[in-house]
Design an enzyme around this catalytic site. Structure first.
Site, PDB file in Angstrom:
ATOM      1  CB  SER A  51      23.252 -65.224 -41.530  1.00 39.11           C
ATOM      2  OG  SER A  51      22.794 -64.238 -40.629  1.00 39.11           O
ATOM      3  N   GLY A 197      18.052 -71.945 -47.342  1.00 43.61           N
ATOM      4  CA  GLY A 197      18.997 -70.969 -46.820  1.00 43.61           C
ATOM      5  C   GLY A 197      19.369 -71.242 -45.382  1.00 43.61           C
ATOM      6  CD  GLU A 198      16.964 -68.905 -42.014  1.00 42.78           C
ATOM      7  OE1 GLU A 198      16.610 -69.901 -41.365  1.00 42.78           O
ATOM      8  OE2 GLU A 198      16.270 -67.880 -42.081  1.00 42.78           O
ATOM      9  N   GLY A 199      21.882 -72.130 -43.914  1.00 41.33           N
ATOM     10  CA  GLY A 199      22.718 -73.303 -43.648  1.00 41.33           C
ATOM     11  C   GLY A 199      22.073 -74.626 -43.982  1.00 41.33           C
TER      12      GLY A 199
END
Length: 258
Positions: A51, A197-199
């Site tokens: 996210s 992060g964030e994928g």
């Protein structure tokens, strides 16, 4: 591999009021469940959940703080500007916002749905719904970043066995991710300390995961574990150092006087 970007309604300022209306929580959870169903029906066998967006890290820190009781300053990572400098002012403002949000709900025991409404917002609600839907379809989920693991805690508290279907790509030394992954009991696949992060961290771990599965599938089956080793491998007991009765070999120290 396909990428799907899900847009949600902007969350409210949690330091002043709820992140999303309580009546909208169930719709967001169902939306995430439907996304997981659609992905599995299309042949996807692994979901990667990340996210991004303004306020996502703060909302995740608020949820993890509410679940674990951890102090907010210990959950928020440093804010690094585009030029690589550390923005202490931005960190303090973010910390103050999350602190005020926690003060606003202090003294209340929040259910998982109430936590989404008061602190998490639509992003975390949809993400938790994805995890719940994937669990129902027996499909693993690779979590990445603070929002991913915070959604994992929410899904767990909604009463599912979702933690058994979740793994963490890389905690990246982010304090929120590290603590939430530990509480969730989710396996961390890599320890690269990327902090993306964030994928993005999950995409780095994906080739390693594929290679490990391919290697495991190509190995021969291991022999069954025996309770006792075969007879020819059992240790032979040591022979006694004497062959006669030790009582017979004892000398009598008593002398006889005529």
């Amino acid at each position: 591999m396909s990428l799907q970007i899900v847009e949600t309604a902007p969350a409210g300022a949690i330091e002043h009021g709820e992140a999303m209306p309580a009546e909208a929580v169930e719709d967001a959870l169902r939306r995430g469940w439907r996304l997981a169903d659609e992905a599995v029906d299309s042949g996807v066998d692994l979901l990667i959940l990340g996210s991004c967006g303004a306020g996502a890290e703060a909302a995740a820190a608020a949820v993890v703080s509410a679940v674990t009781g951890a102090e907010v300053p210990g959950l928020l990572a440093r804010v690094v500007s585009a030029d690589g400098t550390v923005d202490d002012t931005a960190w303090m403002e973010r910390c103050a916002a999350v602190r005020d949000a926690m003060h606003r709900v202090r003294g209340r025991v929040l259910s998982a749905r109430e936590m989404l409404s008061e602190l998490g917002g639509a992003d975390l609600a949809v993400a938790a719904g994805v995890i719940l839907g994937a669990t129902a379809r027996r499909t693993p989920v690779l979590l990445d970043g603070p929002a991913g693991v915070a959604a994992g805690l929410i899904a767990r508290d909604l009463g599912s066995q979702s933690r058994l279907w979740c793994a963490v790509a890389d905690a990246g030394r982010h304090p929120t991710t590290v603590l939430a992954a530990d509480v969730l009991g989710a396996t961390q696949l890599t320890d690269l300390h990327t902090g993306l992060g964030e994928g993005a961290g999950a995409l780095l771990a994906l080739p390693l995961l594929r290679s490990a599965l391919t290697l495991a599938a190509s190995l021969p089956a291991l022999p069954p574990v025996l309770d006792e080793p075969p007879a020819h491998l059992q240790e032979v007991e040591d022979e006694p150092e004497y062959e006669t009765d030790p009582a017979e070999s004892r000398t009598d120290d008593t002398s006889t006087v005529d």
